[in-house]
Design an enzyme around this catalytic site. Structure first.
Site, mmCIF file in Angstrom:
data_model
loop_
_atom_site.group_PDB
_atom_site.id
_atom_site.type_symbol
_atom_site.label_atom_id
_atom_site.label_comp_id
_atom_site.label_asym_id
_atom_site.label_seq_id
_atom_site.Cartn_x
_atom_site.Cartn_y
_atom_site.Cartn_z
ATOM 1 N N ASP A 77 -6.838 -6.704 3.967
ATOM 2 C CA ASP A 77 -7.932 -6.009 3.295
ATOM 3 C C ASP A 77 -8.867 -7.026 2.656
ATOM 4 O O ASP A 77 -10.084 -6.987 2.835
ATOM 5 C CB ASP A 77 -7.347 -5.070 2.222
ATOM 6 C CG ASP A 77 -8.429 -4.320 1.466
ATOM 7 O OD1 ASP A 77 -9.366 -3.830 2.112
ATOM 8 O OD2 ASP A 77 -8.330 -4.238 0.224
ATOM 9 N N ASP A 89 -3.618 -18.122 0.313
ATOM 10 C CA ASP A 89 -4.617 -18.743 -0.574
ATOM 11 C C ASP A 89 -5.398 -19.816 0.183
ATOM 12 O O ASP A 89 -6.632 -19.900 0.100
ATOM 13 C CB ASP A 89 -3.977 -19.289 -1.865
ATOM 14 C CG ASP A 89 -2.677 -20.041 -1.636
ATOM 15 O OD1 ASP A 89 -2.186 -20.087 -0.485
ATOM 16 O OD2 ASP A 89 -2.139 -20.613 -2.615
ATOM 17 N N ASP A 109 -12.848 -8.513 4.086
ATOM 18 C CA ASP A 109 -14.092 -8.447 3.307
ATOM 19 C C ASP A 109 -14.703 -9.844 3.172
ATOM 20 O O ASP A 109 -15.913 -10.022 3.261
ATOM 21 C CB ASP A 109 -13.827 -7.890 1.891
ATOM 22 C CG ASP A 109 -14.199 -6.408 1.767
ATOM 23 O OD1 ASP A 109 -13.870 -5.640 2.688
ATOM 24 O OD2 ASP A 109 -14.803 -6.034 0.743
ATOM 25 N N LYS A 143 2.487 -15.395 2.486
ATOM 26 C CA LYS A 143 2.683 -16.058 1.194
ATOM 27 C C LYS A 143 4.181 -16.332 1.077
ATOM 28 O O LYS A 143 4.840 -15.923 0.118
ATOM 29 C CB LYS A 143 2.159 -15.157 0.058
ATOM 30 C CG LYS A 143 2.161 -15.784 -1.316
ATOM 31 C CD LYS A 143 1.111 -16.862 -1.513
ATOM 32 C CE LYS A 143 1.298 -17.527 -2.866
ATOM 33 N NZ LYS A 143 0.377 -18.678 -3.083
ATOM 34 N N TYR A 191 0.821 -1.214 0.000
ATOM 35 C CA TYR A 191 0.000 0.000 0.000
ATOM 36 C C TYR A 191 0.858 1.268 0.000
ATOM 37 O O TYR A 191 0.440 2.298 -0.517
ATOM 38 C CB TYR A 191 -0.889 0.032 1.250
ATOM 39 C CG TYR A 191 -2.243 -0.596 1.075
ATOM 40 C CD1 TYR A 191 -2.369 -1.915 0.666
ATOM 41 C CD2 TYR A 191 -3.400 0.130 1.329
ATOM 42 C CE1 TYR A 191 -3.617 -2.496 0.517
ATOM 43 C CE2 TYR A 191 -4.649 -0.438 1.187
ATOM 44 C CZ TYR A 191 -4.755 -1.758 0.779
ATOM 45 O OH TYR A 191 -5.995 -2.315 0.642
HETATM 46 C C1 IPM Z 1 -10.624 -0.566 3.555
HETATM 47 C C2 IPM Z 1 -10.631 0.020 2.163
HETATM 48 C C3 IPM Z 1 -9.368 0.839 1.957
HETATM 49 C C4 IPM Z 1 -8.184 -0.112 2.053
HETATM 50 C C5 IPM Z 1 -9.298 1.650 0.651
HETATM 51 C C6 IPM Z 1 -10.527 2.470 0.405
HETATM 52 C C7 IPM Z 1 -8.084 2.537 0.653
HETATM 53 O O1 IPM Z 1 -10.776 -0.982 1.214
HETATM 54 O O2 IPM Z 1 -10.594 0.212 4.523
HETATM 55 O O3 IPM Z 1 -10.699 -1.787 3.688
HETATM 56 O O4 IPM Z 1 -7.862 -0.791 1.079
HETATM 57 O O5 IPM Z 1 -7.583 -0.160 3.134
HETATM 58 MN MN MN Z 2 -11.189 -2.936 2.055
#
Ligand code: IPM
Ligand code: MN
Ligand code: NAD
Length: 350
Positions: A241, A217, A245, A185, A135
Site C-alpha cells: 500500500d 525501509d 503510493d 522486514k 489488514y
Molecule cells: C488502497 C487504499 C485502501 C488500502 C484503503 C482505502 C482501504 O489505500 O487501495 O491503496 O489501504 O488498501
Molecule cells: Mn493506498
C-alpha cells in the site's frame, strides 16, 4: 460479459463517468450495472458493502471501482466505514493479487518529483498481496488495559498465501524484465522472515527469473534514489500500500496509477490506486486517467482483449502528447483541462 460498476465517493463518480464513456466507445458489447459501495452505501443502506452490491459483484466478470471514503464517514464505528466496504469486496471475491504498474510516460518526465534522468523510461510493477497481512489479522482493536487505552493489530501470513502471491509475481517477472525484488522486514518481523523463506523456496521453479530481497525501509529509499533498478516488486498488503503510493509520484501523479486486483481465475476488480480525493471532489478537476488505464487493465487481464487494452493506453499516450493536463500534472506550456475535457480528449483520440 458483465461489468459491475461501483463509482463510490468523492471524485469516484466523476472519474468513473469518463471511464464508462471510454468503455462504451469501444463498442465491445459489455453489459454494465451500477451499484453502491462506500460512504454512499452507508448513507443509503447503513452498510458500506450492501448485499445487493455483493450479489452483483459476484455475478459479474469484472468490477470497476472509483474510490471510497471521506471525512463525513471517518467518525463512524469502524465496521460501518467506507474503507471496510472495499476490504470486504476484496476479501469476498478472493482478490489476493494486486498489480500496480508505475509507468512514466515520457511526456510527464517533468511532472515527476524526481529529476528526468532518474525516472526516464521507468516501468515497474508492484505486486501487492491484498487479502492478508495486518489488514485482516485478528485479534485487533482498542481496549482499556491497565488503566489506559491499548491498541493492537495482528500481522500474519500463511505460507500458502505467500506462495500464491509469489507465483503471480514470478510469472509477471517472467513476462517482463525477469527480475523480481521481494520486499520484507525480516530483520524485525517473523511473519516477513517466513515471507522471505517462501519466496526463496519458490525461486528454483523460476530459474529464468533473478530473485533479490530488500528490507522495506531500504526499498522506500531506493525507489526515490534509483527507481529504475526495479522490474517487479512483490510485497505484503501493508508495505505494498505504502510503496505503491510512493511509486505513483515517480510517474508524475497518483492520478495516473491504475490497478488490477485478481483472483485465481483472473476475475478482477479494477480501480485507480488513489482515493476519493475529498479536497477536490465535486470540482470537476480530478484526473480520470488512472481509472481509464484501469479499464485497459480490465480488458487485458479479465477479458483477454489485448488489442482493445492497447487502444485505450494508446489514446492516453496521445492525449498526453497533445498536451492535455489535469491540475495534478499541469506544467507551464501544457493546457489545463478538467475531468470531462480529459475524457473528451481520450474519446477523440480513440
Ligand atoms: C488502497 C487504499 C485502501 C488500502 C484503503 C482505502 C482501504 O489505500 O487501495 O491503496 O489501504 O488498501
Ligand atoms: Mn493506498
Ligand atoms: P487520496 O488519494 O484520496 O488523495 C491524496 C492527494 O492526491 C489529494 O491531494 C488528492 O487531491 C490527490 N489526488 C488523488 N487522486 C487524484 C486524481 N485522480 N486527480 C488529481 N488529484 C488526485 O488520499 P487521502 O487523501 O489520503 O484519502 C482520502 C480518502 O480516500 C480517505 O477516506 C481514504 O480512506 C480513501 N482512500 C480510498 C482508496 C480507494 O478507494 N481505493 C484509496 C486510498 C484512499
Amino acid at each position: 460479459m458483465k461489468i459491475c460498476v461501483l463509482p463510490g465517493d468523492g471524485i469516484g463518480p466523476e472519474i468513473m463517468a469518463e471511464a464508462v464513456r471510454v468503455l462504451e466507445a469501444l463498442e465491445l458489447g459489455f453489459e454494465m450495472e451500477e451499484a453502491l459501495i462506500g460512504g454512499g452505501a452507508v448513507d443509503a443502506t447503513g452498510t458500506p458493502y450492501p448485499e445487493a452490491t455483493s450479489r452483483l459483484a459476484k455475478a459479474a466478470d469484472a468490477v470497476l471501482l472509483g474510490a471510497v471514503g471521506g471525512p463525513k464517514w471517518d467518525t463512524l464505528p469502524r465496521e460501518q466505514r467506507p474503507e471496510r466496504g472495499l476490504l470486504a469486496i476484496r476479501k469476498e471475491l478472493g482478490l489476493f493479487a494486486n498489480l500496480r504498474p508505475a509507468i512514466l510516460y515520457p511526456e510527464l518526465a517533468n511532472a515527476s518529483s524526481l529529476k528526468p534522468e532518474v525516472v526516464a523510461g521507468l516501468d515497474i510493477l508492484i505486486v501487492r498481496e491484498l487479502t492478508g497481512d495486518i489488514y485482516f489479522g485478528q485479534p485487533r482493536g482498542v481496549e482499556e488495559r491497565g488503566g489506559e487505552r491499548y491498541g493492537f493489530n495482528t500481522m500474519h501470513y500463511t505460507e500458502s498465501e505467500i506462495r500464491r502471491i509469489g507465483r503471480v509475481a514470478f510469472e509477471a517477472a517472467r513476462k517482463r524484465g525477469k527480475r523480481l525484488c521481494s520486499v520484507d522486514k525480516m530483520n524485525v518481523l517473523e511473519t516477513t522472515q517466513l515471507w522471505r523463506d517462501v519466496m526463496t523456496e519458490l525461486a528454483p521453479e523460476y530459474p529464468d527469473v533473478e530473485l533479490s530481497h530488500m528490507l522495506v525501509d531500504n526499498a522506500a529509499m531506493q525507489l526515490v534514489r534509483a527507481p529504475k533498478q526495479f522490474d517487479v516488486m512483490v510485497t505484503g498488503n501493508m508495505f505494498g500500500d505504502i510503496l505503491s503510493d510512493e511509486a505513483s509520484m515517480l510517474t508524475g501523479s497518483i492520478g495516473m496509477l491504475p490497478s488490477a486486483s485478481l483472483d485465481e481465475n483472473n476475475k478482477g476488480l479494477y480501480e485507480p490506486s488513489h482515493g476519493s480525493a475529498p479536497d477536490i471532489a465535486g470540482k470537476g478537476v480530478a484526473n480520470p486517467l488512472a481509472t481509464i488505464l484501469s479499464v485497459a487493465m480490465m480488458l487485458r487481464y479479465t477479458f483477454g482483449r489485448e488489442e482493445a487494452a492497447l487502444r485505450v493506453e494508446g489514446a492516453v499516450k496521445k492525449v498526453l502528447a497533445q498536451g492535455y493536463r489535469t491540475g495534478d500534472i499541469f506544467e507551464p506550456g501544457t493546457s489545463r483541462v478538467g475531468t470531462r475535457q480529459m475524457g473528451d480528449a481520450v474519446l477523440a483520440a480513440l
